[in-house]
Design an enzyme around this catalytic site. Structure first.
Site, PDB file in Angstrom:
ATOM      1  N   ASP A   7       0.863  -1.182   0.000  1.00 20.35           N
ATOM      2  CA  ASP A   7       0.000   0.000   0.000  1.00 20.35           C
ATOM      3  C   ASP A   7       0.902   1.236   0.000  1.00 20.35           C
ATOM      4  O   ASP A   7       2.136   1.132  -0.099  1.00 20.35           O
ATOM      5  CB  ASP A   7      -1.018  -0.027   1.157  1.00 20.35           C
ATOM      6  N   HIS A   8       0.277   2.415   0.128  1.00 22.76           N
ATOM      7  CA  HIS A   8       1.016   3.686   0.035  1.00 22.76           C
ATOM      8  C   HIS A   8       2.093   3.820   1.121  1.00 22.76           C
ATOM      9  O   HIS A   8       3.085   4.509   0.920  1.00 22.76           O
ATOM     10  CB  HIS A   8       0.033   4.854   0.143  1.00 22.76           C
ATOM     11  N   CYS A  64       2.892  -3.452   4.053  1.00 18.51           N
ATOM     12  CA  CYS A  64       2.131  -2.250   4.405  1.00 18.51           C
ATOM     13  C   CYS A  64       2.884  -1.597   5.559  1.00 18.51           C
ATOM     14  O   CYS A  64       4.070  -1.870   5.770  1.00 18.51           O
ATOM     15  CB  CYS A  64       0.674  -2.569   4.728  1.00 18.51           C
ATOM     16  N   GLY A  65       2.216  -0.696   6.285  1.00 15.88           N
ATOM     17  CA  GLY A  65       2.912  -0.013   7.366  1.00 15.88           C
ATOM     18  C   GLY A  65       3.411  -0.983   8.425  1.00 15.88           C
ATOM     19  O   GLY A  65       4.554  -0.915   8.876  1.00 15.88           O
ATOM     20  N   GLY A  69      -2.298  -5.578   8.575  1.00 18.32           N
ATOM     21  CA  GLY A  69      -3.523  -5.498   7.765  1.00 18.32           C
ATOM     22  C   GLY A  69      -3.413  -6.382   6.533  1.00 18.32           C
ATOM     23  O   GLY A  69      -4.362  -7.110   6.179  1.00 18.32           O
ATOM     24  N   MET A  70      -2.263  -6.346   5.884  1.00 17.31           N
ATOM     25  CA  MET A  70      -2.047  -7.176   4.691  1.00 17.31           C
ATOM     26  C   MET A  70      -2.215  -8.653   5.035  1.00 17.31           C
ATOM     27  O   MET A  70      -2.847  -9.412   4.291  1.00 17.31           O
ATOM     28  CB  MET A  70      -0.641  -6.939   4.132  1.00 17.31           C
ATOM     29  N   HIS A  97       7.770 -24.857   9.266  1.00 12.11           N
ATOM     30  CA  HIS A  97       6.677 -25.445  10.050  1.00 12.11           C
ATOM     31  C   HIS A  97       5.299 -25.217   9.434  1.00 12.11           C
ATOM     32  O   HIS A  97       4.451 -26.103   9.496  1.00 12.11           O
ATOM     33  CB  HIS A  97       6.645 -24.849  11.467  1.00 12.11           C
TER      34      HIS A  97
END
Ligand code: RB5
Length: 148
Positions: A7-8, A64-65, A69-70, A97
């Site tokens: 993302d951004h 992402c940050g 979230g990803m 694993h």
């Protein structure tokens, strides 16, 4: 082929990872984003996850940050085992694993040097294939089927 998406908040690290992998001879398919304008991470997680479960790409990297979230979004796609890693021990263990097929990274969490080490570890570590790990992954798949 490795799928990559961000993302951004993670365009800089995605570009670094992509260039690093291409220099090493990996084929990388970039699913965006390509600009710093604000976007929604689930859109990119979904594109990369679909590329992996359809077999278009062997594995994926989502940034992402935080990576969180990803990973949450990618793990909603049946057949995806996405692990957020902030260290190389976890990156190795999740391949050995969990047979993780997507790595998630947080650009705001790890520095660029560590991020590249994590990527290299993830992509070069094989699933151990031990019976107990095969059994546990099968149980994850059973949950996916039961909770559809
Ligand atoms: C974007 O500000 C941020 O929320 C996103 O990159 C990610 O960290 C979400 O988990």
């Amino acid at each position: 082929m490795t799928a990559i998406g961000c993302d951004h908040a993670a365009l800089g690290l995605k570009t670094l990872v992509k260039e690093h992998l291409e220099k090493k001879g990996y084929e990388v398919k970039d699913f965006g984003c390509f600009e710093t304008a604000s976007v929604d991470y689930p859109d990119y997680a979904h594109k990369v996850a679909k590329a992996v479960v359809t077999g278009e790409c062997q594995n994926g990297i989502l940034i992402c940050g935080t990576g969180i979230g990803m990973s949450m979004a990618a793990n909603k796609v049946r057949g995806i085992r996405c692990a957020v890693c902030g260290d190389t021990f976890s990156a190795r263990a999740t391949r050995e694993h969990n047979d993780a097929n997507i790595l998630a990274l947080g650009e705001r969490v790890v520095g660029p040097g560590l991020a590249l080490d994590i990527v290299d570890t993830f992509l070069t570590t094989e699933f151990s294939g031990d019976a107990r790990h095969v059994r546990r992954i099968a149980k994850i798949q059973e949950i996916e089927e039961r909770e559809r």
